[in-house]
Design an enzyme around this catalytic site. Structure first.
Site, mmCIF file in Angstrom:
data_model
loop_
_atom_site.group_PDB
_atom_site.id
_atom_site.type_symbol
_atom_site.label_atom_id
_atom_site.label_comp_id
_atom_site.label_asym_id
_atom_site.label_seq_id
_atom_site.Cartn_x
_atom_site.Cartn_y
_atom_site.Cartn_z
ATOM 1 N N LYS A 69 0.797 -1.236 0.000
ATOM 2 C CA LYS A 69 0.000 0.000 0.000
ATOM 3 C C LYS A 69 0.833 1.292 0.000
ATOM 4 O O LYS A 69 0.396 2.300 -0.537
ATOM 5 C CB LYS A 69 -0.941 0.013 1.206
ATOM 6 C CG LYS A 69 -2.141 -0.906 1.056
ATOM 7 C CD LYS A 69 -3.029 -0.818 2.287
ATOM 8 C CE LYS A 69 -4.458 -1.148 1.930
ATOM 9 N NZ LYS A 69 -5.398 -0.775 2.989
ATOM 10 N N ASP A 106 -9.981 4.025 1.738
ATOM 11 C CA ASP A 106 -10.268 3.488 3.076
ATOM 12 C C ASP A 106 -10.961 4.528 3.975
ATOM 13 O O ASP A 106 -11.855 4.182 4.752
ATOM 14 C CB ASP A 106 -8.979 3.011 3.756
ATOM 15 C CG ASP A 106 -8.475 1.700 3.172
ATOM 16 O OD1 ASP A 106 -9.299 0.892 2.699
ATOM 17 O OD2 ASP A 106 -7.243 1.483 3.170
#
Ligand code: ATR
Length: 276
Positions: A69, A106
């Site tokens: 990520k 997110d």
């Protein structure tokens, strides 16, 4: 190589635990889109090459999970403001020339999940307590900043990580001691478990929530099990609770829409299918 049948997927190492393919498969079927979404095990050493190959093979985009990520930000040709602030991306979209844009959904997933279940959630009405200081916490803190939470308290077993996170995000975020959770709860309108505590087999998190606002939202990022001991305890004290599955499902909406062209809905049928 432009594929007629849209292709997307998720890359990570390991990749066998991801529930993203079930979510995207459900939506592909629901919206009758002849696309494919595949889990791909990609090691850190192979990341750059794998992304190049995917672009060449005509993938529209990919989700990114651990451990890539952060690294994908360096490889992207453009990075959204949100992803840059969080320091990580979970959604990549390829362009015709093989370059890709990196986004982080997110934070959006966290907020949208709560708002879908509790539209009257007013995160800006008081402080928030975030327990944990890993990657998930960074996205949640960003979501709370975007929602104009006036004071965000971070508690973490390793105090230095909480302090690093607080100094990264600025003055409205402060670190509190791990043994000081009760003070962190005081007057909170949002309390979030962003640790791995309570996940199947792990030590559960126990927090005395008495000082929280009566209408506080108590959220967990864990979804295995769906009802963690932390959420069960909060519900038993009369608080409104939100499990971690919804955050996963809502973070996936943006990628699905940009790769497959349909804005997907999160509902109970999807929840049941993904957990099945
Ligand atoms: P992620 O990126 O998914 O958030 P992570 O970076 O490994 O994962 O972070 C996991 C979080 O759970 C951390 O806040 C970790 O605390 P430490 O920073 O002290 O390691 C927390 N955590 C995991 N197990 C824990 C436990 N048994 N007690 C307290 N905190 C725990």
């Amino acid at each position: 190589m432009k594929q007629k049948t849209p292709l997307a997927g998720v890359i990570g190492w390991p990749i066998n635990h991801t529930r993203s393919p079930r979510m995207h498969d459900f939506w592909l079927k629901r919206y009758q889109i002849p696309g494919h979404y595949v889990p791909l095990a990609v090691s850190s050493e192979g990341l750059e090459e794998a992304l190049r190959a995917m672009a060449l093979l005509g993938f529209r985009g990919v989700n990114v999970t651990l451990p890539h990520k952060e690294r994908v930000l360096e490889l992207a040709s453009s990075v959204s403001e949100t992803a840059r602030r969080i320091g990580a991306a979970n959604t990549l979209t390829f362009r015709e020339d093989g370059s890709f844009h990196a986004e982080n959904t997110d934070a959006y997933g966290f907020s949208q999940n709560i708002l879908q279940q509790f539209p009257d959630w007013k995160p800006d009405a008081g402080p928030a307590l975030v327990i944990g200081a890993g990657g998930a916490s960074r996205a949640i803190v960003q979501a709370l900043i975007d929602a104009r939470v006036p004071e965000i308290r971070i508690a973490n077993r390793t105090q230095s990580r909480a302090e690093a996170l607080a100094s990264h995000f600025g003055p409205c975020v402060s670190a509190i001691g791990w043994s000081d959770l009760a003070r962190g709860v005081d007057g909170a309108v949002t309390v979030v478990n962003a640790t791995s505590m309570g996940m199947n087999g792990n030590t559960p998190l126990t927090v005395d929530l008495h000082g929280a606002c009566p209408e506080a939202i108590i959220a967990d990022i864990i979804y295995e099990p769906l009802r963690t001991p932390f959420l069960e305890g909060a519900a038993a004290q009369g608080f409104r609770t939100v499990d971690g599955l919804g955050m996963l499902l809502h973070q996936g909406r943006h990628g699905f829409e940009s790769w497959f062209g349909e804005a997907p809905v999160v509902d109970e049928d999807l929840r049941v299918y993904v957990m099945g």
